[in-house]
Scaffold this motif. Structure first.
Motif, PDB file in Angstrom:
ATOM      1  N   VAL A 179     -14.089 -18.955  -2.170  1.00  0.00           N
ATOM      2  CA  VAL A 179     -14.631 -18.204  -3.058  1.00  0.00           C
ATOM      3  C   VAL A 179     -13.672 -17.026  -3.391  1.00  0.00           C
ATOM      4  CG1 VAL A 179     -16.512 -16.318  -3.401  1.00  0.00           C
ATOM      5  CG2 VAL A 179     -16.750 -18.438  -1.923  1.00  0.00           C
ATOM      6  N   GLY A 213     -12.579 -13.877  -5.555  1.00  0.00           N
ATOM      7  CA  GLY A 213     -13.225 -12.747  -6.633  1.00  0.00           C
ATOM      8  C   GLY A 213     -12.241 -12.382  -7.473  1.00  0.00           C
ATOM      9  N   LEU A 217     -19.068 -17.329 -11.781  1.00  0.00           N
ATOM     10  CA  LEU A 217     -20.034 -16.425 -12.013  1.00  0.00           C
ATOM     11  C   LEU A 217     -19.652 -14.950 -12.527  1.00  0.00           C
ATOM     12  CD1 LEU A 217     -20.553 -18.045  -8.813  1.00  0.00           C
ATOM     13  CD2 LEU A 217     -23.062 -17.272  -9.606  1.00  0.00           C
ATOM     14  N   VAL A 225     -24.111 -18.444  -3.272  1.00  0.00           N
ATOM     15  CA  VAL A 225     -22.629 -18.589  -3.602  1.00  0.00           C
ATOM     16  C   VAL A 225     -22.113 -18.993  -2.169  1.00  0.00           C
ATOM     17  CG1 VAL A 225     -20.660 -17.238  -3.805  1.00  0.00           C
ATOM     18  CG2 VAL A 225     -22.555 -16.681  -5.202  1.00  0.00           C
ATOM     19  N   ILE A 231     -15.566 -21.649  -5.924  1.00  0.00           N
ATOM     20  CA  ILE A 231     -16.322 -20.440  -6.661  1.00  0.00           C
ATOM     21  C   ILE A 231     -15.210 -19.193  -7.286  1.00  0.00           C
ATOM     22  CG2 ILE A 231     -17.954 -18.577  -6.506  1.00  0.00           C
ATOM     23  CD1 ILE A 231     -19.293 -21.215  -6.077  1.00  0.00           C
ATOM     24  N   LEU A 291     -15.798 -15.577  -8.635  1.00  0.00           N
ATOM     25  CA  LEU A 291     -16.872 -14.616  -8.706  1.00  0.00           C
ATOM     26  C   LEU A 291     -16.237 -13.237  -9.632  1.00  0.00           C
ATOM     27  CD1 LEU A 291     -19.701 -13.447  -8.001  1.00  0.00           C
ATOM     28  CD2 LEU A 291     -18.805 -12.800  -5.678  1.00  0.00           C
ATOM     29  N   SER A 308     -17.254  -9.555 -10.506  1.00  0.00           N
ATOM     30  CA  SER A 308     -18.145  -8.610  -9.853  1.00  0.00           C
ATOM     31  C   SER A 308     -17.418  -7.292 -10.226  1.00  0.00           C
ATOM     32  CB  SER A 308     -18.766  -8.882  -8.621  1.00  0.00           C
ATOM     33  OG  SER A 308     -19.906  -7.800  -8.520  1.00  0.00           O
ATOM     34  N   LEU A 367     -18.771  -8.267  -3.764  1.00  0.00           N
ATOM     35  CA  LEU A 367     -17.553  -8.745  -3.825  1.00  0.00           C
ATOM     36  C   LEU A 367     -16.796  -9.021  -2.355  1.00  0.00           C
ATOM     37  CD1 LEU A 367     -16.061 -10.020  -6.409  1.00  0.00           C
ATOM     38  CD2 LEU A 367     -14.343  -8.352  -6.121  1.00  0.00           C
TER      39      LEU A 367
END
Length: 508
Positions: free
Chosen positions: A289, A291, A432, A451, A461, A463, A465, A471
């Protein structure tokens, strides 16, 4: 005749009931707003808070109950009645015209005239007086379209105040604002309080409530369940009152295995697109993931659009599972396993007039056909399974998706990609973009858990945000973007807190 003990009560709503058809939305709700107070109105998506405020604005009429404004009975038949009573609304979605000036937007339809013509000088003078009262340093002659989004928000507030509003309803007012402009909004709210303006503040952001509100009221399932001063209610009690159950995880840091080597799913090399992206390079491994943090305009959404084939890159490479792709349209990206949950679910992620079922099945239709016909039974089974797995609250899968709460709409946007995976095209890279904007705390928790579940299943992923707490709770790495470039790449464990990340985003 105003009662003496009501002198400090700006709004009193008692025993408010409202039903639509057989569905009870409000069930005897009481709500009170004092003069010069910021009163936070909280609740999950679909709890009834928007309906309560629409009754206050004259959009809907209550089936039962009483409303008084400054001690005088009120019986609004239309929004204009509410406006005449001094009630203004500042919506989450802006209602401004970019091609008009600040002053023209503030007084649109109410411009001063001189000899039958619009008095531009008088218009700008009135706008300047109003903006000075707000402490807003904006040139009233500036075109709205040329200004940062924070000035749009201030103009919306000025527009409401220009109609002599003494009561303001602010619906998610910081949803589109970067950090620096949020601080400016809070300073304005404090200034308005000293002028006796009363504010109903609707937000899903708990940290904001502690900063800006004096009291809070929580509505759940159409009933008021709590009213108290903000300082008297611990954050965990607020969350549990909104949801109706204990929040076990919240947004605490989730520890994940980041030491085991994983295959690279997505590799972006020197991606450039006009003045939007400048030589962007990064990698995302399977099950990772990552960010994306940055100010509005930093290039986060522009990067997502290029990866998904909405916008074209001028140069650079995008590699998915070892294969170079050149997405010229979203369908190309989808075939490669790259899928996007867009920032604006209303206009980009959903067909609001169509049913939940239609929205869930749109990406999968070509794989749900038998000859020239769609396999309705298989499609219905898939929809039922998705709504159950993600906890989508709907009266029926044939209900128009536009009638769902914001959190449930967002779950539909995410679920349609999971549905595509069920019919043979699993998401390899899921992007996302601000997935929890305007979503209640229960749905936020569900989405963040989803997630993590997808990452655990091997999906890469990305992300995006502005909610730094969220996050930092789920990511393995954070890429900070500035002016279309990757400005920094941090392992999550090297970021001690939100303030440190905010300073990195600001370039401090």
């Amino acid at each position: 005749m105003k009662a003496a003990n009501d002198a400090s009560i700006a709004v009193s709503m008692r025993g408010i009931h409202k039903s639509f058809g057989k569905v009870d939305i409000l069930r005897g709700v009481d709500f009170e707003l004092r003069e010069g107070e910021v009163h936070a109105l909280l609740g999950g998506n679909g709890a009834g808070k928007s309906t309560l405020m629409k009754i206050l604005q004259g959009v809907h009429r209550a089936d039962a109950g009483e409303i008084t404004i400054n001690g005088e009975p009120a019986n609004f038949h239309s929004p204009s009645d509410a406006t005449a009573a001094g009630i203004g609304m500042v919506f989450q979605e802006f209602s401004l015209i970019p091609s008009l000036s600040v002053a023209q937007n503030i007084f649109l339809g109410r411009e001063p005239h001189h000899f039958g013509l619009i008095d531009d000088r008088g218009l700008n003078r009135q706008a300047r007086t109003l903006l000075d009262r707000m402490g807003a340093d904006i040139d009233p002659r500036s075109l709205i379209g040329d200004l940062p989004v924070g000035y749009w928000q201030l103009t919306e507030i000025a527009k409401a105040l220009s109609m002599q509003a003494r009561i303001l309803v602010m619906d998610e007012p910081t949803a589109s604002l970067p950090y620096s402009e949020v601080e400016a909004l809070f300073a304005l709210i404090a200034r308005l309080k000293t002028q006796g303006i009363s504010i109903v503040y609707i937000s899903h952001r708990m940290a904001e409530i502690a900063r800006v509100a004096d009291r809070l009221s929580i509505i759940r399932d159409g009933r008021r369940v709590l009213t108290d001063t903000v300082s008297a209610v611990p954050p965990e009690q607020v969350a549990e009152s909104i949801v109706g159950r204990e929040i076990l995880h919240g947004f605490t840091r989730t520890t994940r295995d980041t030491d085991t080597p994983r295959e690279i799913t997505l590799s972006v090399e020197n991606l450039t697109a006009g003045n939007r992206l400048d030589n962007v390079s990064f990698k995302v491994a399977a099950g990772e993931v990552v960010g994306l943090a940055g100010l509005i305009g930093s290039g986060r959404t522009e990067l997502a659009r290029c990866l998904f084939g909405i916008d074209r890159a001028d140069s650079g490479r995008i590699v998915v599972d070892g294969t170079t792709i050149n997405p010229r349209r979203p369908l190309d990206a989808i075939k490669s396993g790259v899928m996007l949950v867009p920032e604006d679910r209303q206009s980009q992620g959903l067909v609001r007039e169509h049913s939940v079922r239609t929205n869930l099945l749109l990406p999968s239709l070509t794989r749900l056909t038998r000859g020239p016909f769609i396999d309705d039974n298989r499609g219905r089974d898939l929809c039922v399974d998705l709504t159950r797995r993600l906890g989508i609250r709907t009266t029926a899968i044939d209900q128009p998706v536009g009638r769902l709460s914001g959190g449930n709409q967002q779950k539909v946007v995410i679920s349609k990609w999971l549905g595509l995976g069920e019919v043979g095209v699993p998401p390899r890279v899921l992007i996302l973009d601000e997935p929890t904007t305007g979503v209640d705390i229960a749905s936020k928790t569900d989405i963040m858990q989803l997630v993590l579940d997808l990452a655990d299943a091997g999906t890469a992923i990305i992300l995006i945000s502005s909610e730094l707490e969220e996050l930092l709770a789920v990511v393995d790495r954070v890429l900070v973007m500035r002016q279309g470039r990757i400005d920094a790449d941090f392992a999550r464990d090297t970021i001690p807190d939100e303030e440190s990340l905010q300073l990195a985003i600001q370039g401090v």
